[in-house]
Design an enzyme around this catalytic site. Structure first.
Site, PDB file in Angstrom:
ATOM      1  N   LYS A   1      68.049  30.328 -36.344  1.00  0.00           N
ATOM      2  CA  LYS A   1      68.004  29.109 -37.130  1.00  0.00           C
ATOM      3  C   LYS A   1      67.055  28.134 -36.454  1.00  0.00           C
ATOM      4  CE  LYS A   1      69.324  25.370 -37.439  1.00  0.00           C
ATOM      5  NZ  LYS A   1      68.501  24.086 -37.476  1.00  0.00           N
TER       6      LYS A   1
ATOM      7  N   CYS B   1      60.972  19.875 -22.316  1.00  0.00           N
ATOM      8  CA  CYS B   1      62.256  19.560 -21.685  1.00  0.00           C
ATOM      9  C   CYS B   1      62.189  19.571 -20.161  1.00  0.00           C
ATOM     10  CB  CYS B   1      63.334  20.520 -22.180  1.00  0.00           C
ATOM     11  SG  CYS B   1      62.856  22.262 -22.131  1.00  0.00           S
TER      12      CYS B   1
ATOM     13  N   GLU C   1      70.530  25.517 -23.145  1.00  0.00           N
ATOM     14  CA  GLU C   1      69.384  24.965 -22.398  1.00  0.00           C
ATOM     15  C   GLU C   1      69.110  23.608 -23.013  1.00  0.00           C
ATOM     16  OE1 GLU C   1      65.957  23.547 -21.858  1.00  0.00           O
ATOM     17  OE2 GLU C   1      65.088  25.375 -22.718  1.00  0.00           O
TER      18      GLU C   1
ATOM     19  N   GLU D   1      66.013  10.786 -21.502  1.00  0.00           N
ATOM     20  CA  GLU D   1      64.911  11.664 -21.911  1.00  0.00           C
ATOM     21  C   GLU D   1      64.147  11.023 -23.061  1.00  0.00           C
ATOM     22  OE1 GLU D   1      64.308  16.412 -22.406  1.00  0.00           O
ATOM     23  OE2 GLU D   1      65.946  15.535 -23.566  1.00  0.00           O
TER      24      GLU D   1
END
Length: 483
Positions: free
Chosen positions: A184, A292, A258, A390
């Site tokens: 997905k 990331c 992750e 982030e």
């Protein structure tokens, strides 16, 4: 190369080894990050389509002569065929990814077009070297046969920033272990997954082994709780990862997560900046900062603080900002208008919190697309939002420190622990510092995950590991037979 990808329209989903008509007539529009214009349409997957995909994966897994029961060498050959088919489509794959998410073509041709085939070939070779059984002498007077078996049906939920690379971090080991999979992707990057479906079909992967859905977060939530899914593998934000972990925990369903990062680049007082310019750019600004593991907290020694600030100011000002499909572009656009607004919000917060805006902070003189000028902040305290949260854009915060111990303390003072880098001319010192940073991965004078090494995070950056033999083990369960 700067011409936009032609508008592409798909009316079917790759499910059960064929192009399946969706249960809904609704479609999703895919836009270009560089222009804001529509470049494609794909069908919208519903819960009914997800049920069909999961059922196809279950049939393929349960087939007594099917994928899960093939000899490892047979699966290895199939993985290599898929790698070959991806290689045949690599330029088009790179163009589609860059057009959608703004990744510079120079990056996508080296990652999105190359990593999937490389990971497939790595796991194909590993299959030939890794026995599925071992006999272990016991302490109770007998012997145990330990048999590694696939888990079953895997749901892989992947983000938009490295859509193909991160898909194959999951798909390659899952298939190598004998599982079947439902993928997905994010709703921002869907045209590349239609190309993936074509490659899977051309490679002769058996029906139902790989199934691809389209839709946003809501369909991912449905898959997480689907009663016929055996494992969830997710890459994305930490808040969503926590939600998935909570639901999977109640279901006693294994997960690999992750998640986000706020990695530190520890520039020691003997670092050679000039000789590492390209590597420093790669470590912190790869894919427009939409990475990331990016080292977006730059820890600089006070004795060289002004020099480090000047170096990053020049790095930002010297970066070529432009259309993601232009081979000369180093910094492309943000993936969407909404994401650009998020990044700009952090920039304004950094200014309001008292950090010094060295360069950037606005938008380049480009008529269309979701661009943000590469931005450097100095005089940043590690408690500020721009140092703790982030941002996922081309925004770097330069934090001063005094001595290696303080640099390590600041690096570890984070809710995250995914990547990181150490920059020094002393290899022994580099290793001593690197070992003390609380993170799943760290590079010395560069950063690049390796297929053969486990990749993943600690703390808020996730659980589990991808890549390497450890990544394969996460898609297997152990079966002990006491002899």
């Amino acid at each position: 190369m700067t011409d936009e990808v032609n508008t592409l329209s798909y009316d079917s989903l790759y499910i059960g080894g064929e192009w399946h008509k969706p249960s809904s007539s609704e479609s999703l529009t895919v836009t270009s990050a560089s222009t804001g214009l529509a470049i494609g349409h794909v069908p919208l997957s519903t819960h009914a389509d997800a049920d069909t995909a999961v059922a196809a994966a279950r049939r393929a897994f349960n087939d007594p002569t099917g994928w899960a029961h093939w000899q490892p060498i047979e699966r290895a050959r199939a993985l290599v065929r898929l790698a070959d088919e991806l290689d045949a489509r690599k330029e088009e794959m790179a163009r589609r990814v860059s057009a959608q998410n703004g990744m510079p073509y120079s990056t996508s041709i080296n990652f999105e077009a190359a990593v999937p085939a490389g990971v497939l070939r790595y796991y194909a070779a590993l299959l030939e070297q890794t026995p599925t059984e071992e006999r272990r002498a016991g302490v109770m007077g007998g012997t145990t046969l330990i048999h590694r078996t696939p888990l079953g049906v895997v749901a892989a939920i992947v983000p938009w920033n490295f859509p193909q690379t991160l898909t194959f971090f999951k798909l390659a080991p899952a298939l190598a272990a004998g599982n079947t999979i439902v993928v997905k992707p994010s709703s921002e990057t869907l045209l590349d997954f239609a190309l993936l479906g074509e490659a899977v079909a051309a490679a002769g992967i058996p029906a139902g082994v790989v199934n691809i859905l389209t839709n946003g977060k809501e369909l991912g939530e449905y898959l997480v709780g689907h009663p016929d899914i055996d494992k969830i593998s997710f890459t994305g934000s930490t808040p969503v990862g926590r939600e998935i972990a909570g639901r999977a925990g109640k279901l006693l369903r294994p997960v690999t997560l992750e998640l986000g990062g706020k990695s530190a680049a520890l520039i020691l007082d003997d670092a050679d900046l000039a000789s590492n310019t390209e590597a420093l750019f790669f470590a912190s600004l790869l894919n427009n900062g939409q990475t990331c593991f990016a080292s977006t907290r730059i820890l600089a020694p006070r004795s060289r603080y002004d020099e480090v600030v000047g170096f990053y100011e020049a790095l930002a000002k010297g970066s070529v900002v432009g259309d993601a499909l232009d081979p000369a572009t180093q910094i492309g656009p943000m993936v969407s208008a909404n994401h650009r607004s998020t990044v700009e919000g952090y920039i304004q917060r950094g200014i309001a919190d008292g950090a010094t805006l060295v360069t950037g902070g606005g938008r380049p003189d480009i008529d269309s697309g979701w661009f943000v000028t590469p931005t450097i902040f100095a005089d940043v305290d590690n408690t500020l939002a721009i140092a703790r949260e982030e941002i996922f854009g081309p925004v770097l915060s330069i934090i001063p420190y005094e001595g290696d111990d303080e640099a390590i303390r600041i690096a570890n003072d984070s809710a995250y622990g995914l990547g990181g880098t150490v920059w020094t001319s002393d290899p022994e010192r580099a290793l001593r510092v690197a070992k003390q940073v609380q993170t799943g991965t760290i590079g010395i004078n560069h950063y690049l995950p390796d297929f053969a090494a486990p990749y993943g995070g600690v703390k808020g950056s996730g659980v589990g590991r991808e890549l390497g033999p450890e990544g394969l083990a996460h898609y297997q369960q152990l079966h002990s037979v006491y002899l």
